[in-house]
Design a protein around this motif. Structure first.
Motif, PDB file in Angstrom:
ATOM      1  N   LEU A  64      -1.983  17.697  -4.815  1.00 27.57           N
ATOM      2  CA  LEU A  64      -0.988  17.335  -5.818  1.00 27.57           C
ATOM      3  C   LEU A  64      -1.472  17.610  -7.238  1.00 27.57           C
ATOM      4  O   LEU A  64      -0.661  17.906  -8.119  1.00 27.57           O
ATOM      5  CB  LEU A  64      -0.608  15.862  -5.662  1.00 27.57           C
ATOM      6  N   ASP A  65      -2.763  17.498  -7.467  1.00 29.02           N
ATOM      7  CA  ASP A  65      -3.296  17.761  -8.811  1.00 29.02           C
ATOM      8  C   ASP A  65      -3.060  19.206  -9.237  1.00 29.02           C
ATOM      9  O   ASP A  65      -2.936  19.496 -10.428  1.00 29.02           O
ATOM     10  CB  ASP A  65      -4.796  17.456  -8.852  1.00 29.02           C
ATOM     11  N   ASP A  77       3.416  10.503  -6.485  1.00 30.34           N
ATOM     12  CA  ASP A  77       4.526  11.074  -7.244  1.00 30.34           C
ATOM     13  C   ASP A  77       4.121  11.354  -8.694  1.00 30.34           C
ATOM     14  O   ASP A  77       4.581  12.333  -9.299  1.00 30.34           O
ATOM     15  CB  ASP A  77       5.718  10.116  -7.204  1.00 30.34           C
ATOM     16  N   SER A  78       3.257  10.517  -9.234  1.00 33.58           N
ATOM     17  CA  SER A  78       2.830  10.712 -10.623  1.00 33.58           C
ATOM     18  C   SER A  78       1.927  11.932 -10.796  1.00 33.58           C
ATOM     19  O   SER A  78       1.748  12.422 -11.915  1.00 33.58           O
ATOM     20  CB  SER A  78       2.101   9.457 -11.128  1.00 33.58           C
ATOM     21  N   LYS A  79       1.351  12.411  -9.706  1.00 32.95           N
ATOM     22  CA  LYS A  79       0.443  13.551  -9.790  1.00 32.95           C
ATOM     23  C   LYS A  79       1.162  14.900  -9.764  1.00 32.95           C
ATOM     24  O   LYS A  79       0.575  15.922 -10.120  1.00 32.95           O
ATOM     25  CB  LYS A  79      -0.585  13.497  -8.652  1.00 32.95           C
ATOM     26  N   SER A 103      11.218  16.194  -5.474  1.00 27.74           N
ATOM     27  CA  SER A 103      10.649  14.876  -5.240  1.00 27.74           C
ATOM     28  C   SER A 103       9.464  14.970  -4.279  1.00 27.74           C
ATOM     29  O   SER A 103       9.212  16.023  -3.678  1.00 27.74           O
ATOM     30  CB  SER A 103      11.708  13.930  -4.656  1.00 27.74           C
ATOM     31  N   LEU A 104       8.789  13.842  -4.139  1.00 26.13           N
ATOM     32  CA  LEU A 104       7.681  13.799  -3.184  1.00 26.13           C
ATOM     33  C   LEU A 104       8.185  14.000  -1.763  1.00 26.13           C
ATOM     34  O   LEU A 104       7.491  14.577  -0.917  1.00 26.13           O
ATOM     35  CB  LEU A 104       6.956  12.463  -3.317  1.00 26.13           C
ATOM     36  N   VAL A 111       0.837  -1.209   0.000  1.00 24.98           N
ATOM     37  CA  VAL A 111       0.000   0.000   0.000  1.00 24.98           C
ATOM     38  C   VAL A 111       0.868   1.253   0.000  1.00 24.98           C
ATOM     39  O   VAL A 111       0.600   2.217  -0.726  1.00 24.98           O
ATOM     40  CB  VAL A 111      -0.940  -0.002   1.226  1.00 24.98           C
ATOM     41  N   GLY A 112       1.936   1.234   0.825  1.00 28.83           N
ATOM     42  CA  GLY A 112       2.811   2.396   0.893  1.00 28.83           C
ATOM     43  C   GLY A 112       3.511   2.683  -0.419  1.00 28.83           C
ATOM     44  O   GLY A 112       3.554   3.827  -0.882  1.00 28.83           O
ATOM     45  N   ILE A 113       4.043   1.633  -1.044  1.00 32.76           N
ATOM     46  CA  ILE A 113       4.727   1.812  -2.324  1.00 32.76           C
ATOM     47  C   ILE A 113       3.748   2.263  -3.399  1.00 32.76           C
ATOM     48  O   ILE A 113       4.042   3.159  -4.201  1.00 32.76           O
ATOM     49  CB  ILE A 113       5.430   0.505  -2.738  1.00 32.76           C
ATOM     50  N   GLY A 114       2.567   1.658  -3.403  1.00 35.88           N
ATOM     51  CA  GLY A 114       1.553   2.058  -4.384  1.00 35.88           C
ATOM     52  C   GLY A 114       1.130   3.508  -4.205  1.00 35.88           C
ATOM     53  O   GLY A 114       0.966   4.249  -5.182  1.00 35.88           O
TER      54      GLY A 114
END
Length: 447
Positions: free
Chosen positions: A373-374, A149-151, A383-384, A140-143
Motif C-alpha cells: 500500500l505504501d 485505507d490511509s496508506k 476504495s480498499l 482490530v478489524g476496523i483499526g
C-alpha cells in the motif's frame, strides 16, 4: 445477740440478690448466702470445683448437657443456675461457622452435612467471553481498515480524462508497473539494476476485467503502435493534437490520465480503476511474502535487468522477481514474451499473498500490506475494497478461473518513425473488447 444466722456477715446485709431482671433490685431483701467453712475455719474441707468441659472447637459453644451439669455444680457451690446469665452462649458467630446458624449442627443445617456449593453460571461467563472476543476482533478489524485505507496514494484523477466511452458490464482495472525509482537509495538502485533515470515510464500495462463469466488479464506491449488523442498538458496548459506513437509515450507525456485516455480511445473500453506500482514496491512485496515460486520457462541471463536464472520451478526473492518481469532481451518473443512472464508472476504473487499462512499471520500480513500500500498509486475513487477485489481477481486467474492473454498482434516488428513497434490485430482487438465490455466469455486468442 446477732439476729443473723451463724456464718453470715454484716457486710452482706444490704446486698441485693443477683438474678433480678428488673432495673431496680427487689426492695430491701438481700439474698442470703451461706459461707462454707474451709479447712482453716475448722469446718469440713471445701470441695474442689469441677474443671470446665473441653470446647469442641476453638470458638464452638459448650454442649447443652455440659452446660446443664456445670449449672448444677455451680448451684451446689451456692450459685444460682437461673441467675439470668447465659453460661454457654458465644457471641459473634457468623453464618457458616461450626455451630452457627448454617454451620454443621446448627439450626440451618441440623444434619451436620456441609452445604452444597452454589453452581457456577457457565453460560453467562461464556456469553461474556464471546462478546469480548467479538468486540476485540471488530476493533482490530476496523483499526486495520482505516490504517490500510490511509496508506493508499490516491493521486490519479480519472475525471480529467477526456471523451470517455460508456461503461459496460463488469469492472475494468488498468494495472501499470512503472520504472519509477522514487524513494530508492543509490544502493537500492544498484542492487535492483534499475539505473538512475528520472521520472517514470511504463514497464508493464495490463487490463484486468472482472466479471461474471470469469476474469481476464490482457497485456498490452508498451511498444504498441497507437493513436494518442488530443490532450492538454497538465503542467503547461498547452493543447496538443492527436498523434501516432508508442503506447508508453502517452504516460511520459502527461502521466496516468493520458495513458488511460489513450487506451480508452484505441479500445473503446471504459477503465473503471487505475493501479500503479514501482520497482521498489514490487520487490518489497515479494520479499514480505517470503518469495514467490515460479516456473522459469528458460535459462535467463541479462545484464540490463540483472537476470541470472535457470530453467524450472524455483522461489524468487524480490530482486530476482524484478529482474524476471523486466527482461525482454534474449527472449524469443521479445516484449511479447516479457508480458507473458509479467502476467504469470503477478498471478503467482497474488496467489501467494492470499494464502492462509499470510492472511492469518499478522507478522506476514501487516508487512505485506504495508509494503504494497505504501507504494501503490491508485485513482481517487478506488476504495480498499476495490483493491481487495482486484487482488483476488488476479489470484483467481492464477488458479485457472480466468484467462491470461496478450493483446492480439498482427506485426510485432512494425517499422515506424519511432523505431520498431508492435502492431495490433484490429479485427481481433475489436472482438475482444466487445466481449469484455458485454461481460461475455472471451473467445479471442492472442495469436
Amino acid at each position: 445477740m446477732s439476729d443473723w444466722p451463724e456464718g453470715w456477715t454484716s457486710d452482706r446485709r444490704d446486698r441485693y440478690g443477683s438474678g433480678s431482671g428488673s432495673a431496680e433490685p427487689e426492695a430491701a431483701r438481700a439474698m442470703p448466702h451461706v459461707r462454707r467453712a474451709g479447712p482453716d475455719a475448722g469446718g469440713p474441707p471445701r470441695r474442689a470445683e469441677p474443671p470446665l468441659p473441653p470446647d469442641p472447637s476453638p470458638r464452638g459453644p459448650v454442649p447443652h448437657q455440659q452446660r446443664q451439669q456445670a449449672s448444677q455444680d455451680f448451684d451446689d457451690y451456692g450459685g444460682h443456675a437461673d441467675d439470668g446469665y447465659n453460661t454457654g452462649q458465644v457471641y459473634g458467630r457468623g453464618a457458616g461457622h461450626p455451630g452457627g446458624p448454617t454451620g454443621p449442627g446448627g439450626p440451618g443445617n441440623p444434619g451436620g452435612a456441609p452445604r452444597a456449593a452454589r453452581p457456577k453460571n457457565w453460560k453467562r461467563r461464556i456469553t461474556i467471553g464471546l462478546i469480548t472476543v467479538v468486540v476485540l476482533l471488530l476493533a482490530v478489524g476496523i483499526g486495520t481498515y482505516f490504517w490500510a485505507d490511509s496508506k493508499l496514494r490516491r493521486e490519479v484523477d480519472l475525471s480529467k480524462v477526456e471523451d470517455r466511452p460508456d461503461g459496460g458490464k463488469g469492472t475494468n482495472y488498468l494495472i501499470v508497473g512503472s520504472d519509477s525509482r522514487e524513494g530508492m537509495s543509490a544502493e537500492d538502485k544498484k542492487k535492483l539494476h534499475t539505473g538512475s533515470a528520472d521520472g517514470r515510464r511504463t514497464d508493464s500495462i495490463i487490463i484486468l476485467h472482472v466479471g461474471d463469466n470469469g476474469n481476464t488479464m490482457v497485456s498490452m506491449p508498451r511498444d504498441s503502435w497507437v493513436t494518442i488523442p488530443a490532450f492538454t498538458g497538465p503542467d503547461t496548459g498547452k493543447r496538443y493534437q492527436a498523434s501516432q506513437n508508442k503506447l508508453n509515450a502517452s504516460f511520459s507525456m502527461a502521466g496516468p490520465e493520458l495513458l488511460v485516455s489513450t487506451i480508452e480511445y484505441n479500445t473503446g473500453l471504459h477503465i473503471d480503476h487505475y493501479a500503479e506500482i514501482g520497482f521498489d514496491g514490487f520487490a518489497k512485496i515479494v520479499d514480505s511474502v517470503g518469495g514467490v515460486e515460479i516456473d522459469v520457462p528458460q535459462d535467463m541471463k541479462e545484464k540490463h535487468a540483472g537476470t541470472d536464472l535457470k530453467k524450472g520451478k524455483q522461489t524468487l526473492n524480490g530482486q530476482e522477481a524484478l529482474a524476471f518481469v523486466r527482461q525482454r532481451y534474449g527472449l524469443a518473443g521479445g516484449d511479447l514474451d516479457r508480458t507473458k512472464n509479467q502476467q504469470k508472476f503477478l498471478s503467482a504473487l497474488a496467489n501467494k499473498a492470499a494464502t492462509p499462512s499470510t492472511l492469518l499471520n499478522p507478522f506476514k500480513l501487516y508487512p505485506t500490506m504495508g509494503a504494497g500500500l505504501d507504494s501503490l498509486i491508485v485513482d481517487k475513487d478506488m476504495s480498499l475494497w476495490d483493491v481487495k477485489d482486484m487482488f483476488f481477481a488476479m489470484k483467481s486467474v492464477s488458479g485457472g478461473d480466468g484467462k491470461q492473454m496478450n493483446m492480439p498482434v498482427s506485426n510485432p516488428g512494425l517499422a515506424t518513425s519511432k523505431g520498431s513497434a508492435v502492431q495490433w490485430d484490429m479485427p481481433k482487438v475489436k472482438q475482444l473488447m466487445k466481449e469484455l465490455k458485454n461481460d461475455e466469455k472471451v473467445t479471442v486468442s492472442s495469436h
